[in-house]
Design an enzyme around this catalytic site. Structure first.
Site, PDB file in Angstrom:
ATOM      1  N   GLY A 136       0.838  -1.193   0.000  1.00  0.00           N
ATOM      2  CA  GLY A 136       0.000   0.000   0.000  1.00  0.00           C
ATOM      3  C   GLY A 136       0.871   1.239   0.000  1.00  0.00           C
ATOM      4  O   GLY A 136       1.019   1.916   1.017  1.00  0.00           O
ATOM      5  N   LYS A 144      -6.527   7.555  18.502  1.00  0.00           N
ATOM      6  CA  LYS A 144      -6.341   8.020  17.120  1.00  0.00           C
ATOM      7  C   LYS A 144      -7.671   7.999  16.372  1.00  0.00           C
ATOM      8  O   LYS A 144      -7.985   8.913  15.596  1.00  0.00           O
ATOM      9  CB  LYS A 144      -5.317   7.113  16.420  1.00  0.00           C
ATOM     10  CG  LYS A 144      -5.101   7.395  14.936  1.00  0.00           C
ATOM     11  CD  LYS A 144      -4.340   8.668  14.698  1.00  0.00           C
ATOM     12  CE  LYS A 144      -4.139   8.938  13.205  1.00  0.00           C
ATOM     13  NZ  LYS A 144      -3.393   7.876  12.519  1.00  0.00           N
ATOM     14  N   ASN A 186      -9.596  11.057  14.423  1.00  0.00           N
ATOM     15  CA  ASN A 186     -10.078  10.940  13.047  1.00  0.00           C
ATOM     16  C   ASN A 186     -11.576  11.219  12.952  1.00  0.00           C
ATOM     17  O   ASN A 186     -12.039  11.866  12.008  1.00  0.00           O
ATOM     18  CB  ASN A 186      -9.768   9.546  12.491  1.00  0.00           C
ATOM     19  CG  ASN A 186      -8.316   9.373  12.113  1.00  0.00           C
ATOM     20  OD1 ASN A 186      -7.630  10.337  11.800  1.00  0.00           O
ATOM     21  ND2 ASN A 186      -7.828   8.147  12.156  1.00  0.00           N
ATOM     22  N   ASN A 201     -11.939  14.088  10.377  1.00  0.00           N
ATOM     23  CA  ASN A 201     -11.900  13.619   8.996  1.00  0.00           C
ATOM     24  C   ASN A 201     -13.135  13.964   8.188  1.00  0.00           C
ATOM     25  O   ASN A 201     -13.047  14.495   7.083  1.00  0.00           O
ATOM     26  CB  ASN A 201     -11.667  12.104   8.960  1.00  0.00           C
ATOM     27  CG  ASN A 201     -10.202  11.750   9.086  1.00  0.00           C
ATOM     28  OD1 ASN A 201      -9.479  12.367   9.858  1.00  0.00           O
ATOM     29  ND2 ASN A 201      -9.757  10.763   8.345  1.00  0.00           N
ATOM     30  N   SER A 241      -7.677  16.159   5.930  1.00  0.00           N
ATOM     31  CA  SER A 241      -7.813  14.772   6.368  1.00  0.00           C
ATOM     32  C   SER A 241      -7.671  13.816   5.183  1.00  0.00           C
ATOM     33  O   SER A 241      -7.889  14.201   4.025  1.00  0.00           O
ATOM     34  CB  SER A 241      -9.160  14.544   7.056  1.00  0.00           C
ATOM     35  OG  SER A 241     -10.219  14.567   6.117  1.00  0.00           O
ATOM     36  N   SER A 242      -7.315  12.571   5.489  1.00  0.00           N
ATOM     37  CA  SER A 242      -7.238  11.561   4.427  1.00  0.00           C
ATOM     38  C   SER A 242      -8.600  11.383   3.762  1.00  0.00           C
ATOM     39  O   SER A 242      -8.681  11.143   2.553  1.00  0.00           O
ATOM     40  CB  SER A 242      -6.755  10.224   5.004  1.00  0.00           C
ATOM     41  OG  SER A 242      -7.621   9.770   6.032  1.00  0.00           O
TER      42      SER A 242
END
Length: 298
Positions: free
Chosen positions: A7, A178, A182, A186, A247-248
Site C-alpha cells: 500500500g 487516534k 479521526n 476527517n 484529512s485523508s
C-alpha cells in the site's frame, strides 16, 4: 533487512522512504502511476521543504514481498482482506506484518486470514501524495506499536531510520485515541474541503467535535477500552500542530476515491448500536460523507 510496503500511498511511501534512506532493501507495492514514476525517477521525497530522490524498488504486484522479513501493511481499511489474500502465498513463514492503518480492528482482521506474526501500530504523521511518486511530509512521524516477540528489534530498526517508535501495552487504547481524532476531524474536513486550521474557525465546528468525541469515548468505555491521555486536549492540538493538513477522507473525496469513513465514524456508530449507545453526531457525519461519495461520478 528486506522490507515490503503493501500500500504505497502517502503513509507507506513516507515510512518506506525513511527506511530506504537508512540503507534497508525496501520495495513499495502500490498503484501503477506511483510505481512507474518511482521506477523511472526514484521516490520524490519532500520533508521539511527539503526535497530528495530516493532510489528503491516499486511494483504493482504483491509477489514483490517475497523474502521480506518485515511488511508494513498500509492499505486502506477498506482493502484489508483483499490485500491479505494477495500477500498470503508470497510471504515468508517468519515474516512480521505491522499494520499502519486507520481504524482499530485491522490487525484482528488480518489475524483471521494470515498465520503470521501481526502487530498493530498507531501512526501519527501528516503526509500526502503530491503527485505520482511524490510524497510530501507535513509533520510528526512517530509510531506506537504493540508488544510481540521481535518488537524491540523492529522498534530499534525504525528508530535507527529516524522514526520515533514506542512499544506500548495499551495499543488498543492508543488506536481508539487516534480513531477519536479521526472521527472529530476527517468527515468535517472532507465535507467542507478545509484544512484543520481553517476548519476549527467555522461556526459550530468545535461544538460538533465535542459531541463526536463524547460519543466516541462512551462507546470506547462500553467496549472496555482505556483511552490514554487528555483526549480533548489532543483534539485541540491537531489543529494547532497540523493547521494546513487536509484529512485523508478529504483527500479521498477530492479525488473521487472511496474513503475509510465506514471504519471511522461508521465504526463508532456500529459499535454504539451493539452497545445500546446513541451516536447521532457520528451517524450524521458518516451519512453525509457516504452521500457525497454516492453522488460523485465514478
Amino acid at each position: 533487512m528486506k522490507i515490503a510496503v503493501m500500500g504505497a500511498g502517502a503513509v507507506g511511501c513516507y515510512y518506506g522512504g525513511m527506511l530506504a534512506r537508512a540503507g534497508h532493501d525496501v520495495v513499495l507495492i502500490g498503484r501503477a502511476q506511483h510505481v512507474e514514476a518511482i521506477n523511472r525517477d526514484g521516490l520524490r521525497f519532500t520533508k521539511y521543504d527539503v526535497e530528495e530522490r530516493i532510489e528503491l524498488a516499486a511494483s504493482t504486484e504483491a509477489s514483490a514481498s517475497q523474502d521480506a522479513k518485515l511488511v508494513l501493511f498500509c492499505v486502506k481499511s477498506t482493502d484489508t482482506e483483499r490485500a491479505a489474500a494477495e500477500l498470503q502465498r508470497h510471504l515468508l513463514a517468519d515474516a512480521v506484518l505491522l499494520t499502519l492503518q486507520n481504524g482499530v480492528d485491522n490487525a484482528d482482521r488480518l489475524r483471521a486470514r494470515l498465520p503470521h506474526e501481526i502487530a498493530a501500530a498507531v501512526v501519527y504523521v501528516a503526509t500526502e501524495m503530491a503527485g505520482p511518486g511524490h510524497v510530501r511530509h507535513h509533520g510528526r512521524g512517530e509510531l506506537v506499536i504493540e508488544p510481540f516477540p521481535s518488537a524491540a528489534e523492529i522498534a530499534q530498526t525504525l528508530i535507527d531510520a529516524g522514526i520515533p517508535t514506542e512499544i506500548s501495552d495499551n495499543v488498543r487504547g492508543a488506536l481508539w485515541a487516534k480513531l477519536i481524532l479521526n472521527c472529530a476531524y476527517n468527515a468535517m474536513s472532507a465535507i467542507a474541503q478545509l484544512p484543520y486550521g481553517e476548519l476549527v474557525k467555522c461556526e459550530g465546528v468545535n461544538e460538533v467535535m465535542r459531541d463526536v468525541v463524547a460519543e466516541c469515548v462512551a462507546v470506547a468505555q462500553a467496549d472496555g477500552v482505556t483511552v490514554p491521555g487528555d483526549i480533548d486536549a489532543a483534539v485541540r492540538r491537531i489543529a494547532e500542530t497540523m493547521p494546513n493538513q487536509y484529512s485523508s477522507t478529504a483527500q479521498d473525496v477530492a479525488r473521487r476515491k472511496r474513503s475509510e469513513i465506514d471504519h471511522l465514524n461508521g465504526y463508532v456508530t456500529r459499535r454504539g448500536e451493539a452497545r445500546g449507545i446513541a451516536t447521532p453526531a457520528n451517524r450524521v457525519l458518516h451519512t453525509l460523507v457516504k452521500a457525497i461519495e454516492f453522488g460523485q461520478p465514478a
